[in-house]
Scaffold this motif. Sequence first.
Motif, PDB file in Angstrom:
ATOM      1  N   UNK A  44       0.795  -1.236   0.000  1.00 35.44           N
ATOM      2  CA  UNK A  44       0.000   0.000   0.000  1.00 35.44           C
ATOM      3  C   UNK A  44       0.825   1.282   0.000  1.00 35.44           C
ATOM      4  N   UNK A  45       2.153   1.176   0.004  1.00 34.20           N
ATOM      5  CA  UNK A  45       2.947   2.402   0.036  1.00 34.20           C
ATOM      6  C   UNK A  45       4.397   2.155  -0.321  1.00 34.20           C
ATOM      7  N   UNK A  46       5.157   3.252  -0.380  1.00 31.02           N
ATOM      8  CA  UNK A  46       6.595   3.210  -0.659  1.00 31.02           C
ATOM      9  C   UNK A  46       7.299   4.080   0.371  1.00 31.02           C
ATOM     10  N   UNK A  47       8.437   3.587   0.873  1.00 29.80           N
ATOM     11  CA  UNK A  47       9.248   4.344   1.824  1.00 29.80           C
ATOM     12  C   UNK A  47      10.717   4.210   1.451  1.00 29.80           C
ATOM     13  N   UNK A  48      11.546   5.120   1.985  1.00 29.66           N
ATOM     14  CA  UNK A  48      12.992   5.064   1.793  1.00 29.66           C
ATOM     15  C   UNK A  48      13.678   5.004   3.157  1.00 29.66           C
ATOM     16  N   UNK A  60       5.723  -0.606   1.532  1.00 31.41           N
ATOM     17  CA  UNK A  60       5.028  -0.724   2.812  1.00 31.41           C
ATOM     18  C   UNK A  60       3.919  -1.757   2.622  1.00 31.41           C
ATOM     19  N   UNK A  61       3.935  -2.790   3.454  1.00 24.78           N
ATOM     20  CA  UNK A  61       3.081  -3.951   3.225  1.00 24.78           C
ATOM     21  C   UNK A  61       2.306  -4.301   4.496  1.00 24.78           C
ATOM     22  N   UNK A  62       1.020  -4.427   4.358  1.00 26.54           N
ATOM     23  CA  UNK A  62       0.147  -4.795   5.481  1.00 26.54           C
ATOM     24  C   UNK A  62       0.054  -6.311   5.587  1.00 26.54           C
ATOM     25  N   UNK A  63       0.330  -6.833   6.780  1.00 29.89           N
ATOM     26  CA  UNK A  63       0.255  -8.260   7.022  1.00 29.89           C
ATOM     27  C   UNK A  63      -1.045  -8.594   7.758  1.00 29.89           C
ATOM     28  N   UNK A  64      -1.280  -9.886   7.994  1.00 35.57           N
ATOM     29  CA  UNK A  64      -2.506 -10.321   8.680  1.00 35.57           C
ATOM     30  C   UNK A  64      -2.171 -11.207   9.874  1.00 35.57           C
ATOM     31  N   UNK A  65      -1.109 -10.829  10.594  1.00 33.61           N
ATOM     32  CA  UNK A  65      -0.690 -11.561  11.798  1.00 33.61           C
ATOM     33  C   UNK A  65      -0.914 -10.729  13.055  1.00 33.61           C
ATOM     34  N   UNK A  96       8.254  -3.708   5.945  1.00 35.21           N
ATOM     35  CA  UNK A  96       8.974  -2.922   4.948  1.00 35.21           C
ATOM     36  C   UNK A  96       9.800  -3.903   4.123  1.00 35.21           C
ATOM     37  N   UNK A  97       9.433  -4.070   2.860  1.00 36.96           N
ATOM     38  CA  UNK A  97      10.020  -5.085   2.001  1.00 36.96           C
ATOM     39  C   UNK A  97      10.693  -4.399   0.814  1.00 36.96           C
TER      40      UNK A  97
END
Length: 398
Positions: free
Chosen positions: A339-343, A352-357, A368-369
């Motif tokens: 859902x996003x990008x970061x540096x 930027x990645x939303x997990x389900x844990x 952050x991948x």
Amino acid sequence: MRKLLMMALLALVATGANAQEKKANDNKPVFTTVKENKITSIKNQSRSGTCWNFSTLSFFEAEILKATGKTYDLCESFVENKTYMDRAIQVVRLHGDCQFAQGGSSYDPLYCIQHYGICPESAMPAPGTLYGDSLNNFGEFFSVLEPYVASVSKNKASKLSGQWKIGLQGILDAYLGKCPESFTYEGKTYTPQTFAASLGLDWNNYESFTSYSHHPFWTAFAVEVQDNWRNPLSWNIPMEDMMRIIDNAIEQGYTVAWGGDVSEEGFTRKGLAYFYDTKKMESLSGSDMAHWLKLSKAKKADFVDSLGCKAPELKPTQKMRQDRFDDWELTDDHGMLIYGIAKDQNGKEYYMVKNSWGETGDYKGIWYMTKNFIAANTMDFMVNKNAVPKDIRKKLGI
């Protein structure tokens, strides 16, 4: 004098400790958000193999949020109830010569919504509550469900009655809850179909993409993994174009329902993911390969963690993706929401990645991948076709 010496020694120790802490902190990524799109709250699939469901419904919740500004909590149990019945029917139809399992693909929730509709979370029992748990726990559930399906699909009878479906539906309803025929939400009465139609989305707008060279580029094929059991087609495009779609989607305010491999060492439980170059790490650790291979997993992890965002990464290639897929190294493990990008402080870009844990890891359920990790480990992903660059859409005719 002795007191002064002790104080000096303590100061020296403290200075050394501070230096080590500073060095470690220098390697810890410090993120600056480049682009962040709106998402709904972090969920927890708990002890169930339903990442495909949580990530995709989270994707549709973000789609609704973008399209209408409204926040919904769509019901995972509804999708699971319908999907496991459909999967069981396929297994029985093929006399057991395919897999019945908890997993699935991003296409399964879409198929469910298109054919059966959807309901809000409040219209069915909360996950786990029917068997005295606060979250999903599919241990007992699937220990009942799997042998039931196997006994029917491997039955030696010359003809099956339809009663097995009634029995299976009873198991699904007992653990997941009955799917409502109608319900009231915010003062209005809906069926699952009318509720799906009210959410403000065109359910025909979604396309899946992948990138492998064992099929021609710019054509579609069903990715050959067992949980892709409905055999939906994904557009097969070069890796660079695959990544271009993800970047364009984020830049245009869309999210991406991502499926890929998180079994690699570079995916940490702390909320980070790197496509590690282990050969370079051997030299950085001051050891040869033999010494590196003898290190315990814990010691390797400690060393890698100490490198932080300075850990060397491989640059993925098309050939690398294909070789890893054919060798079973690149596997279909997990579904998440980009859902996003970061540096980081070194200028390296991450998704930027939303997990389900649940709210786990250093970033409370967010990972952050790096872009290298995603390029190397993507199995496939679903995205709104309007998020695809125009030249790619034109070439594919979508």
